[in-house]
Write a protein that holds these residues in place. Structure first.
Motif, PDB file in Angstrom:
ATOM      1  N   TYR B 420      -5.425  -2.943   5.196  1.00  0.00           N
ATOM      2  CA  TYR B 420      -4.522  -3.858   5.897  1.00  0.00           C
ATOM      3  C   TYR B 420      -3.070  -3.376   5.786  1.00  0.00           C
ATOM      4  O   TYR B 420      -2.653  -2.890   4.749  1.00  0.00           O
ATOM      5  N   ASN B 421      -2.314  -3.614   6.849  1.00  0.00           N
ATOM      6  CA  ASN B 421      -0.885  -3.234   6.868  1.00  0.00           C
ATOM      7  C   ASN B 421      -0.002  -4.168   6.035  1.00  0.00           C
ATOM      8  O   ASN B 421       1.034  -3.764   5.546  1.00  0.00           O
ATOM      9  N   TRP B 422      -0.357  -5.444   5.976  1.00  0.00           N
ATOM     10  CA  TRP B 422       0.448  -6.464   5.292  1.00  0.00           C
ATOM     11  C   TRP B 422       1.897  -6.470   5.761  1.00  0.00           C
ATOM     12  O   TRP B 422       2.840  -6.392   4.975  1.00  0.00           O
ATOM     13  N   GLY B 423       2.066  -6.552   7.071  1.00  0.00           N
ATOM     14  CA  GLY B 423       3.404  -6.743   7.649  1.00  0.00           C
ATOM     15  C   GLY B 423       4.145  -5.454   7.855  1.00  0.00           C
ATOM     16  O   GLY B 423       4.000  -4.787   8.878  1.00  0.00           O
ATOM     17  N   ASP B 424       4.908  -5.074   6.885  1.00  0.00           N
ATOM     18  CA  ASP B 424       5.744  -3.883   7.028  1.00  0.00           C
ATOM     19  C   ASP B 424       5.017  -2.654   6.465  1.00  0.00           C
ATOM     20  O   ASP B 424       4.316  -2.761   5.451  1.00  0.00           O
ATOM     21  N   PRO B 425       5.228  -1.475   7.093  1.00  0.00           N
ATOM     22  CA  PRO B 425       4.579  -0.268   6.556  1.00  0.00           C
ATOM     23  C   PRO B 425       4.878  -0.022   5.083  1.00  0.00           C
ATOM     24  O   PRO B 425       4.024   0.503   4.353  1.00  0.00           O
ATOM     25  N   VAL B 426       6.072  -0.401   4.633  1.00  0.00           N
ATOM     26  CA  VAL B 426       6.427  -0.188   3.224  1.00  0.00           C
ATOM     27  C   VAL B 426       5.435  -0.915   2.306  1.00  0.00           C
ATOM     28  O   VAL B 426       5.128  -0.457   1.207  1.00  0.00           O
ATOM     29  N   ILE B 427       4.914  -2.048   2.776  1.00  0.00           N
ATOM     30  CA  ILE B 427       4.001  -2.839   1.934  1.00  0.00           C
ATOM     31  C   ILE B 427       2.574  -2.284   1.999  1.00  0.00           C
ATOM     32  O   ILE B 427       1.947  -2.062   0.964  1.00  0.00           O
ATOM     33  N   GLY B 428       2.080  -2.063   3.231  1.00  0.00           N
ATOM     34  CA  GLY B 428       0.656  -1.734   3.331  1.00  0.00           C
ATOM     35  C   GLY B 428       0.297  -0.388   3.917  1.00  0.00           C
ATOM     36  O   GLY B 428      -0.880  -0.016   3.933  1.00  0.00           O
ATOM     37  N   VAL B 429       1.263   0.367   4.423  1.00  0.00           N
ATOM     38  CA  VAL B 429       0.945   1.644   5.065  1.00  0.00           C
ATOM     39  C   VAL B 429       1.288   2.825   4.158  1.00  0.00           C
ATOM     40  O   VAL B 429       0.449   3.700   3.917  1.00  0.00           O
TER      41      VAL B 429
END
Lengths: 325, 525
Positions: B420-429
């Motif tokens: 999952y991406n969880w919103g911003d790439p910094v969080i989930g990517v």
């Protein structure tokens, strides 16, 4: 005196068995790769490596195996089954919360299957080539062969979706307002489909076994003698033959006590029945060691109690058992 | 100040549009009990210390975040009535709703925001959300200033949905470990529109409206009952016979398509962009033939994604070409789509030094973890790769921890995965591609992938406050990863919301589905 010694010996073996169950399962679970930190991370959509390490420290999973085992067994000997890593509550509380639902489901299914299974087994034994006998054989084989989750889904589609007689999931409707009887009937309505699904397996076992043993008994010399004496056939079958034919059925029913956990897992999952089966399933998936071990402990206890009760029941119906002491 | 005015303008415009469309529709009525479903028992109800969609559904009702997001990925006021990002991007000021209270009646103060940030920084699984926050100033009771070590645009999304629950300091600041705090699951005192009535693990979570909620007239519902029903077929039948009103995160194609044809219920896959789930084929780039990028590209060319979309996903899934979810404004669709091309795949494998001999080139293993829907895709990929001489052996892994161990220690060749991406790439990517995050447990960089330019792009994008420049950086990152193929992206996980037609304002707007408040959901008679 023999009876006391017999009970004492059994209890001693039961305690050894319970401890062995715990040590063996603790070791087996620890031999598997990965641990509960991974499943906690899974439930969180991933976790930083630092958090994973912290979880392992929190639950003592960073300790050597022997230390973990010693610490766990020490707690068990003080009657403490530990704390669930996943559910974050004492395992004993977790199990006790779920036991009533499972007992209600499994015992209702067992009793229903036992009564109907034995009755139909006896009737079909009297006329082995009759229509009813074929009918019973068909349903028994169907119940035994069909995967119980499939039976469950079929029942849901039939009786919850097409004709909406019964609710789909859970044990009660929490939006319902009313007194005791309103809630009682609500639980009964929720119970019907899971009981039918679960009893379909037990029914197969009991009807086949009672049919076979009854046919064997009806062919024995003493039954022929009873018939020759002119006793009414009903009396021969239900008073003399059935009592003897019941022994294997009772033994089998006793063995099914272990099904308190195993048999109910799939049915509970399909019907979202809040019992021990779903808890066992979820704990295994989550690698929640204290909960799994707690359930296995409880399950082993049920088997032991079941065996003791079976012995008593056999003594009640079979004078030869009483004579043995 | 520029951001503040922009934020205020977009907030006002969005509110006006919402107001107009609401007026055109029916007038909401208050009352009623919404019966929703959970796919499993939440481990913890407090989202400050636990992420995940199960905790999200109940946690986002009981705990409010500073912001919420609209369909266009624009931040909207929630517990923060307005906000301001400083010119240098080194501080974010939140102006809190003045009449907001916790469920025990205590006012929600800026010190609670500071406390919540501390707890989340220390205990939430996604460390990257608040890592750059150095301190939180509380100049007055309703103003919280988050000071940053460097610009951190991901902070805005990290302050929305379930990711930043504002928790009461007077409850959780009693010295006990917030992770295992007894009030996480019992006697919960939250800041959201609904308060906890009863949590029975394995059965349900019951919540009722909080009468002291700061926004007049909200929430509309009297109660939300979240029933725990693990089986997707049972959930669908319960929806059809009226036992439940709402089921979210449904991704079983047969169930979704069955409900699509049913009467009295609706289906939508809107509102999952923030969650951002993507199905992909992970490849271990550190060993064997898969070390060679040409082999990985050949695999991508040998798989007919359209077949998977039609035959396995049955038309329920969106295409995903990169690791950024297709609903995200940062998604770059202008990358190689690796259309089926067996000639190209064979040529690449020949070039990589794996000649075809008796119809075979090399053997490789593929892990099969027992996740729903993975089996047919794994079996299809085995069969598809055999056409170019790659002989796949499927290894069934008994459970998640065993699989996590294999992936986390790079002891595998290939495996399907959903992340999952969880919103911003910094969080989930970023976690999947950064060299610094190789083999750091499950859903880290479990491909062993390392590309200096990718590391550089992700670092720069993480600190770039200009949205257009940031988008360009992520576009380049997606192009490189698409060419390097450490992962072959299959599709967005077809998450759907299934809901009764009685449900109005269903959680299909915004980007967080039910991991956001359902204060505006109402039931039609």
């Amino acid at each position: 005196m023999d009876l006391v010694r017999s009970v004492a010996t059994r209890l001693f073996y039961a305690i050894i068995l319970l401890l062995a169950v715990l040590v063996l399962n603790f070791s087996l679970i620890h031999m598997a790769p990965g641990d509960v930190a991974d499943t906690i991370a899974q439930s969180m959509g991933g976790a930083d490596a630092e958090i994973l390490d912290q979880i392992r420290v929190d639950y003592g999973l960073d300790q050597p195996f022997i230390v973990q085992l010693g610490s766990y067994m020490g707690r068990v000997l003080r009657f403490d089954l530990g704390y669930s890593y996943f559910y974050q509550m004492p395992v004993t509380d977790l199990i006790l919360q779920r036991v009533p639902a499972t007992l209600l489901l499994v015992f209702t299914a067992q009793i229903l299957a036992l009564l109907i299974g034995v009755m139909l087994g006896v009737i079909s034994a009297r006329k082995p080539n009759g229509i009813l006998s074929h009918f019973v054989t068909f349903f028994a084989l169907f119940g035994y062969a069909a995967p119980v989750f499939w039976t469950g889904i079929l029942l849901l589609i039939g009786f919850s979706l097409k004709i909406q007689w019964f609710p789909v999931a859970g044990m009660r409707d929490v939006t319902l307002i009313g007194g005791f009887w309103v809630h009682f009937w609500d639980v009964v309505r929720h119970l019907v489909l899971p009981v039918i699904a679960l009893s379909s397996i037990f029914f197969a076992l009991y009807s086949r076994l009672s049919r076979a043993t009854m046919m064997e008994t009806l062919g024995s010399d003493y039954v022929r003698t009873a018939k020759a004496k002119g006793l009414p056939i009903r009396s021969v079958v239900y008073k003399h033959a059935l009592k003897n034919a019941l022994s294997p059925v009772i033994t089998l029913a006793g063995l099914q006590f272990s099904a308190v956990v195993s048999g109910a897992v799939l049915v509970e999952t399909v019907f979202a029945w809040p019992g021990l089966g779903t808890l066992a399933f979820q704990s295994i998936i989550a690698r929640d060691t204290p909960t799994i071990l707690g359930i296995l402990f409880f399950s082993a206890l049920m088997v032991i109690v079941g065996n003791l009760l079976t012995d008593f029941a056999l003594r009640a119906v079979d004078p030869r058992m009483r004579a043995r002491g | 100040m520029k951001h503040f005015i922009k934020g205020l303008f977009s907030a006002t415009a969005a509110t006006a549009i919402l107001a107009l469309s609401a007026a055109a529709q029916e007038t909401p009525t208050s009352g009623g009990t919404l019966v929703a479903t959970l796919t499993g028992t939440p481990r913890v109800l407090n989202p400050a210390v636990q992420s995940g969609i199960v905790t999200g559904l109940v946690g986002a009702q009981m705990f409010a975040a500073p912001l919420r997001y609209d369909d266009g990925w624009n931040p909207q006021p929630y517990l923060a009535k307005s906000w301001e990002v400083s010119e240098d991007g080194l501080s974010v000021t939140l102006n809190l709703q003045e009449n907001a209270t916790f469920h025990d009646g205590e006012p929600i103060k800026s010190s609670d925001v500071a406390f919540s940030v501390d707890v989340i920084k220390a205990h939430h699984p996604f460390k990257s959300m608040f890592a750059p926050v150095t301190s939180v100033d509380t100049p007055d009771e309703h103003t919280a200033v988050l000071n940053l070590a460097h610009p951190h645009p991901a902070l805005m999304l990290a302050m929305s949905g379930q990711l930043m629950a504002i928790i009461p300091e007077h409850i959780y600041g009693d010295g006990q470990d917030p992770k295992n705090h007894p009030r996480n699951n019992e006697d919960v005192v939250g800041s959201g529109p609904f308060k906890l009535v009863e949590f029975k693990p394995g059965e349900h979570v019951i919540m009722e409206r909080y009468d002291g909620y700061w926004e007049e007239g909200l929430p509309y519902l009297d109660r939300i009952v979240a029933r725990i029903i693990p089986d997707s077929s049972a959930r669908a039948i319960a929806l059809q016979n009226g036992e439940i009103h709402l089921s979210t995160f449904e991704s079983e194609p047969t169930v979704v398509n069955r409900i699509r044809e049913a009467e009295g219920v609706s289906v939508s896959n809107d509102g999952y962009g923030g969650i951002g789930p993507i199905d992909w084929l992970a490849m271990n780039t550190t060993k064997g033939p898969l070390k060679d990028v040409r082999v990985r590209q050949a695999i991508a060319y040998a798989i007919d994604k359209n077949f998977i979309m039609k035959a396995v996903m049955r038309g329920t899934a969106k295409d995903a070409l990169t690791g950024v979810h297709p609903d995200s404004p940062l998604y770059n669709p202008d990358v190689n789509s690796y259309e089926l091309d067996l000639d190209k795949a064979n040529a690449l494998l020949d070039e990589a030094g794996f000649p075809m001999e008796d119809g075979e080139r090399f053997d490789i293993t593929m892990e099969l973890v027992p996740f729903p829907g993975y089996k047919p895709q794994t079996e299809y990929i085995k069969q598809a790769l055999s056409k170019v001489g790659i002989m796949v052996t499927i290894e069934s892994v008994p459970d998640f921890p065993s699989w996590a161990k294999l992936m986390g220690t790079l002891d595998y060749d290939m495996s399907l995965d959903s992340v999952y991406n969880w919103g911003d790439p910094v969080i989930g990517v970023n976690r999947t591609y950064m060299t610094s995050n190789i083999a750091k447990g499950v859903w880290s960089n479990t491909q062993g992938y390392s590309n200096a330019r990718v590391d550089e792009l992700l670092e720069m994008a993480a600190q770039e406050n200009d949205q257009e420049k940031r988008k360009a950086l992520y576009a380049e990152f997606q192009t490189i990863v698409n060419e390097d193929v450490p992962i072959y992206f299959l599709n967005a996980v077809p998450m759907h919301t299934l809901y009764s037609d009685k449900v109005q304002n269903p959680p299909i707007t915004g980007i967080w589905s039910t991991s956001s408040p359902m204060d505006k959901v109402w039931l039609k008679d």
